[in-house]
Design a protein around this motif. Structure first.
Motif, PDB file in Angstrom:
ATOM      1  N   LEU A   1       0.828  -1.207   0.000  1.00  0.00           N
ATOM      2  CA  LEU A   1       0.000   0.000   0.000  1.00  0.00           C
ATOM      3  C   LEU A   1       0.863   1.259   0.000  1.00  0.00           C
ATOM      4  O   LEU A   1       0.984   1.920  -1.017  1.00  0.00           O
ATOM      5  CB  LEU A   1      -0.959  -0.013   1.195  1.00  0.00           C
ATOM      6  N   ALA A   2       1.483   1.582   1.142  1.00  0.00           N
ATOM      7  CA  ALA A   2       2.225   2.838   1.190  1.00  0.00           C
ATOM      8  C   ALA A   2       3.290   2.847   2.278  1.00  0.00           C
ATOM      9  O   ALA A   2       3.099   2.267   3.350  1.00  0.00           O
ATOM     10  CB  ALA A   2       1.268   4.010   1.410  1.00  0.00           C
TER      11      ALA A   2
ATOM     12  N   LEU B   1      -5.847   3.021  -0.193  1.00  0.00           N
ATOM     13  CA  LEU B   1      -4.858   4.073  -0.415  1.00  0.00           C
ATOM     14  C   LEU B   1      -5.476   5.463  -0.238  1.00  0.00           C
ATOM     15  O   LEU B   1      -4.839   6.377   0.296  1.00  0.00           O
ATOM     16  CB  LEU B   1      -4.259   3.946  -1.814  1.00  0.00           C
TER      17      LEU B   1
ATOM     18  N   GLN C   1      -4.181   8.079   2.405  1.00  0.00           N
ATOM     19  CA  GLN C   1      -3.695   9.383   1.961  1.00  0.00           C
ATOM     20  C   GLN C   1      -4.449  10.513   2.652  1.00  0.00           C
ATOM     21  O   GLN C   1      -3.850  11.533   3.026  1.00  0.00           O
ATOM     22  CB  GLN C   1      -3.809   9.510   0.448  1.00  0.00           C
TER      23      GLN C   1
ATOM     24  N   THR D   1       4.214   5.166  -2.834  1.00  0.00           N
ATOM     25  CA  THR D   1       3.271   4.111  -3.215  1.00  0.00           C
ATOM     26  C   THR D   1       3.705   3.492  -4.549  1.00  0.00           C
ATOM     27  O   THR D   1       4.677   3.907  -5.170  1.00  0.00           O
ATOM     28  CB  THR D   1       1.847   4.681  -3.373  1.00  0.00           C
TER      29      THR D   1
ATOM     30  N   TRP E   1       5.922   9.683   2.200  1.00  0.00           N
ATOM     31  CA  TRP E   1       4.866   8.990   1.454  1.00  0.00           C
ATOM     32  C   TRP E   1       5.403   8.411   0.149  1.00  0.00           C
ATOM     33  O   TRP E   1       6.051   9.091  -0.638  1.00  0.00           O
ATOM     34  CB  TRP E   1       3.731   9.961   1.175  1.00  0.00           C
TER      35      TRP E   1
END
Length: 345
Positions: free
Chosen positions: A141-142, A294, A298, A321, A319
């Protein structure tokens, strides 16, 4: 140098299950029940509405009070304050550098309403414990945030710079006693990277692992250890109080509010390992579910509550992704595996 304990699942089995075996079985059942309780309603609600923000379970693959637990609970709080998830719940599944939680999570095929905290410690845990599952068994995901280690000594230590430390260390490599988190942790790897830059064999490091910054500080104050490498946010209050001395921080720039603490890079030692944290989705979730998760993450990252969490914990927003995140994990895994090999772990 102390060796890392064997993985929890490597204990030989006898013809009669041992008390430890029963403990592992019971623990697994408890972990399964905890997730089941937290997610049963969530699955039904999400399936009915197609809205993953109606309920979301956040797994911290560590015990209460640890770094992953703090990261998960700060995320939970930001989601609640800004109403990004109506019923965000945290479940703890500790053990083996996050790989116990990862192992369970890898079986949760298609369960998009549950996400798993991840980070540098899990990269090390997968390699150190020879985990049969890894990032390929999840949905990336991130990467969300990172924090940095700081090298500390007792306030009355005669050493004030990295050069001072490395110079004395070279004279008696095995006699220098270090402390920090668990074997193979970011703390341990930061020391290994410093040793290699200082032309000291990583295999000569004498390292006493502790559960966190508080315990590490006690060993410094008692004279049991000479130096510690800890997460900055774990020991910043003790640095501010003058109980310990900060010699250098493994960050690209000085930490805001602690401008007097130089970076290791400024002192000629490019220690670049960071303690990053992020989120994984369950295996085999749909593209729509992944996109929805996501979006929730975010929005959380952009919220005022999360920005406050970054400030309070001295975390940095990083951040990342998609393909870039996948490439980052590949590179980070390679670097960590190399350092573990240097350490003989």
């Amino acid at each position: 140098m102390p060796k890392a304990p064997p993985p929890e699942d490597s204990v030989p089995e006898s013809s009669h299950p041992s008390r430890r075996t029963f403990g592992r079985i019971a623990y697994g059942a408890i972990a399964l029940a905890a997730i089941g309780t937290a997610t049963t309603y969530s699955v039904k609600a999400a399936s009915a509405k197609g809205d993953l923000s109606s309920n979301l379970t956040l797994i911290a693959p560590a015990g209460a009070g640890g770094g992953w637990d703090g990261f998960a609970r700060e995320t939970q709080q930001a989601m609640r304050v800004d109403r990004l998830a109506n019923n965000a719940q945290v479940v703890n599944i500790p053990g083996a550098g996050g790989t116990i939680g990862l192992g369970k999570f890898s079986t949760m095929h298609g369960q998009a309403d549950t996400i798993l905290a991840t980070g540098t410690a899990m990269v090390g845990g997968i390699a150190l414990n020879k985990s049969p599952v890894g990032f390929d068994n999840t949905t990336l995901l991130a990467r969300v945030a990172e924090d940095y280690d700081v090298l500390i000594a007792a306030a009355d230590s005669p050493h004030n710079t990295i050069d001072d430390v490395v110079g004395a260390w070279k004279k008696d490599p095995k006699g220098f006693v270090w402390t920090g988190g668990s074997a193979g942790s970011v703390d341990h790897l930061t020391i290994a990277q410093l040793a290699l830059l200082g032309k000291i064999s990583a295999s000569d490091i004498t390292y006493i692992p502790k559960s966190g910054g508080g315990e590490a500080i006690q060993t410094l104050l008692s004279g049991t250890t000479d130096f510690a490498s800890c997460g900055f946010n774990e020991v910043s209050d003790q640095i501010e109080a003058g109980r310990v001395k900060a010699i250098g921080v493994a960050a690209p720039k000085r930490i805001e509010g602690f401008d007097e603490v130089p970076t290791m890079s400024e002192q000629g030692y490019e220690v670049t390992l960071t303690n990053w944290r992020g989120w994984l989705g369950a295996p085999d979730i749909t593209g729509d579910d992944s996109a929805q998760l996501l979006e929730i993450l975010q929005k959380t990252r952009n919220s005022a509550a999360w920005k406050d969490a970054l400030d309070r914990n001295k975390w940095t927003d990083v951040w990342l992704t998609g393909d870039e995140f996948a490439e980052f994990i590949k590179e980070d895994s390679s670097r960590v595996e190399k350092l573990l090999k240097e350490l003989g772990l």
